[in-house]
Design an enzyme around this catalytic site. Structure first.
Site, PDB file in Angstrom:
ATOM      1  N   HIS A 260      46.090  37.626  40.579  1.00  0.00           N
ATOM      2  CA  HIS A 260      45.109  37.042  41.504  1.00  0.00           C
ATOM      3  C   HIS A 260      44.289  38.135  42.179  1.00  0.00           C
ATOM      4  CE1 HIS A 260      43.771  33.953  44.515  1.00  0.00           C
ATOM      5  NE2 HIS A 260      43.669  35.032  45.275  1.00  0.00           N
ATOM      6  N   GLU A 261      44.972  39.109  42.767  1.00  0.00           N
ATOM      7  CA  GLU A 261      44.250  40.165  43.483  1.00  0.00           C
ATOM      8  C   GLU A 261      43.453  41.038  42.508  1.00  0.00           C
ATOM      9  OE1 GLU A 261      43.992  39.861  46.571  1.00  0.00           O
ATOM     10  OE2 GLU A 261      45.664  38.481  46.908  1.00  0.00           O
ATOM     11  N   HIS A 264      40.060  39.503  42.126  1.00  0.00           N
ATOM     12  CA  HIS A 264      39.152  39.921  43.202  1.00  0.00           C
ATOM     13  C   HIS A 264      38.645  41.340  42.951  1.00  0.00           C
ATOM     14  CE1 HIS A 264      39.422  36.572  45.970  1.00  0.00           C
ATOM     15  NE2 HIS A 264      40.740  36.643  46.054  1.00  0.00           N
ATOM     16  N   GLU A 290      36.637  33.823  45.317  1.00  0.00           N
ATOM     17  CA  GLU A 290      37.883  33.125  45.009  1.00  0.00           C
ATOM     18  C   GLU A 290      37.875  32.596  43.577  1.00  0.00           C
ATOM     19  OE1 GLU A 290      41.782  31.910  46.105  1.00  0.00           O
ATOM     20  OE2 GLU A 290      40.342  33.315  46.978  1.00  0.00           O
TER      21      GLU A 290
END
Length: 490
Positions: A260-261, A264, A290
């Site tokens: 997830h990170e 980003h 997001e």
């Protein structure tokens, strides 16, 4: 010439942002606990200096805007700066100061209230924050609903009408998908691996291998550390950092934090280098940002193709996986169950949690709901949407930190991230083949060309129209969820 002058003047603001990012990263990763007071004061002073320097640019921004010879980059610079200036000039300093003081106290009280499951302790602070947020909305101005002013702070141009259209299509269709998934039973509602403890050093090696698979530029432009709450921070286009955490059980949690990170971080790393040090050298909005993390975490990371890639690594590093097949791991990664806590929610149920918060925020900012209404209303929405009821305030109305921080208008961007990720899934042909072939650099390049390289030059709706000929259309997300969870295409 005026634009160049404006960009030169902005460099000092960029430098303050750079320093602030480093201080915030260090606060979460390295700083000893007793350093919090001095760090908080230093960050507050830097914020004041930044505000003063930004306000000095107002006349220069106006002159540049009136020059009439701006290209898309110049128009983007003016738009982004005018949005910031609007907030600082429209909202009185005393309101900002009062909100900062209230939220500083509220965050501490919220933690105590959640620990004690005592909403009444937090309620007066929440009431004050809502009162101040309504003042801010009035000062900023809006058309239609007052909540529009706050939504726009996080997702430029996004309105209640947009949000209503998204949730009105999502909620009934998600309910239908959830009911079918639960009745079919292929995707489990619980899994034995959720309770298995892991060795932290083993999981650290797994996460390092994940970064290699995703082709993250570790050591040159990127690094990963450990913190209490996973996050991503970009110091510059060539210095982007993420964190994860190791809770010691349910190993997928730290894995998907990393993916997830990294999503980003990929956005930040893929910005056009020419935008470095300018007002548009950033992600365009919370929702678009997001969408990148959700796309990598869910659509790529939880796919069968990705499980096939990581399965040998997991088997090698985690001895307790002996006896678990590739299909077992796939289903463990894709548990579906109605749950009380948003941050633990799966792909199918997550947006119900956001719809609940959206309806409550919309109501309190409009003055139709009061703080006394919220616990019971929260519980009723959970029952209506997911068939579960919180047993305590800590499982319900007190579970998120956002309101104690004054972040009204933030929650809907989580659903926008899922919606846009679904759009990318549908409009990126050959995605499964690219994952299967470990062509992650190719996926990054497509995203760079469609979204990343533009930074904040274009508003989010315009960027999506340019790149995908659509905006916040939830039909793509629903198509993805049906294909994966009902048709078993993924």
């Amino acid at each position: 010439m005026s634009l160049n002058e404006l960009l030169r003047e902005y460099r000092s603001i960029w430098a303050l942002d750079h320093a602030t990012s480093l201080l915030e990263w260090d606060l979460e990763v390295n700083m000893p606990t007793e350093g919090s007071s001095a760090r908080g004061e230093a960050l507050a002073q830097l914020a004041l200096i930044r505000r003063e320097r930004l306000l000095r640019l107002k006349d220069l921004v106006d002159r540049v805007a009136e020059s009439g010879s701006l290209d898309d980059f110049g128009k983007g610079v003016v738009r982004v700066l005018r949005r910031e200036l609007k907030y600082y000039t429209a909202v009185p300093p005393e309101v900002i100061e009062e909100l900062n003081k209230t939220t500083t106290k509220a965050a501490v009280v919220w933690r105590e209230a959640r620990r004690e499951s005592n909403y009444s302790k937090f309620k007066p602070y929440l009431a004050k924050i809502i009162e101040l947020e309504r003042v801010i909305a009035e000062k900023l101005g809006y058309e239609g609903h007052p909540y529009n002013a706050l939504l726009d702070l996080y997702e430029e141009g996004f309105t209640v009408n947009d949000a209503d259209a998204v949730f009105n299509e999502l909620i009934p269709n998600l309910k239908s998908i959830l009911d079918k998934v639960m009745s079919e039973g292929y995707f489990p509602s619980k899994h034995a691996l959720e309770d298995v403890e892991y060795d932290v050093n083993s999981m650290r090696r797994v996460n390092e291998e994940l970064l290699k698979i995703l082709e993250m530029p570790v050591g040159t432009r990127f690094r990963m550390d450990v913190s209490a709450h996973p996050f991503t921070i970009g110091m510059s286009i060539n210095d982007v950092r993420i964190t994860t955490r190791y809770e010691g059980r349910d190993f997928r949690s730290t894995m998907f934090s990393v993916i997830h990170e990294s999503g980003h971080a990929i956005y930040e790393l893929n910005l056009d280098p020419a935008l470095e040090g300018t007002p548009v050298g950033r992600g365009v909005s919370m929702g678009i940002h997001e969408s990148q993390s959700r796309f990598w975490e869910n659509i790529i990371g939880r796919s069968r193709e990705f499980v096939r890639i990581v399965y040998p690594i997991l088997r090698s590093e985690l001895p307790f996986l002996t006896g678990y097949s590739e299909d077992d791991i796939y289903r463990y990664f894709n548990i579906v169950r109605p749950s009380l806590i948003r941050v633990d929610a799966d792909e199918v149920t997550y947006n119900f949690h956001i719809a609940l918060r959206y309806e409550i925020e919309k109501g309190v900012i409009a003055g139709k709901l009061g703080v006394d209404d919220l616990p019971a209303l929260w519980d009723d929405y959970m029952d209506k949407y997911l068939g579960v009821r919180p047993r305590s305030d800590s499982e319900g109305v007190l579970q998120d930190i956002h309101w104690s921080q004054g972040s009204f208008g933030y929650f809907p961007t989580y659903t926008l991230g899922n919606v846009v990720a679904g759009m990318i899934y549908v409009k990126l042909p050959g995605l499964r083949d690219m994952i299967r072939g470990r062509r992650f650099g190719e996926i990054k390049e497509i995203l760079r060309e469609r979204i990343h390289k533009y930074g904040a030059i274009y508003p989010p709706k315009e960027l999506l129209m340019r790149s995908f000929n659509d905006t916040y259309n939830p039909s793509y997300l629903l198509q993805y969820l049906r294909e994966k969870y009902l048709e078993h295409k993924w």
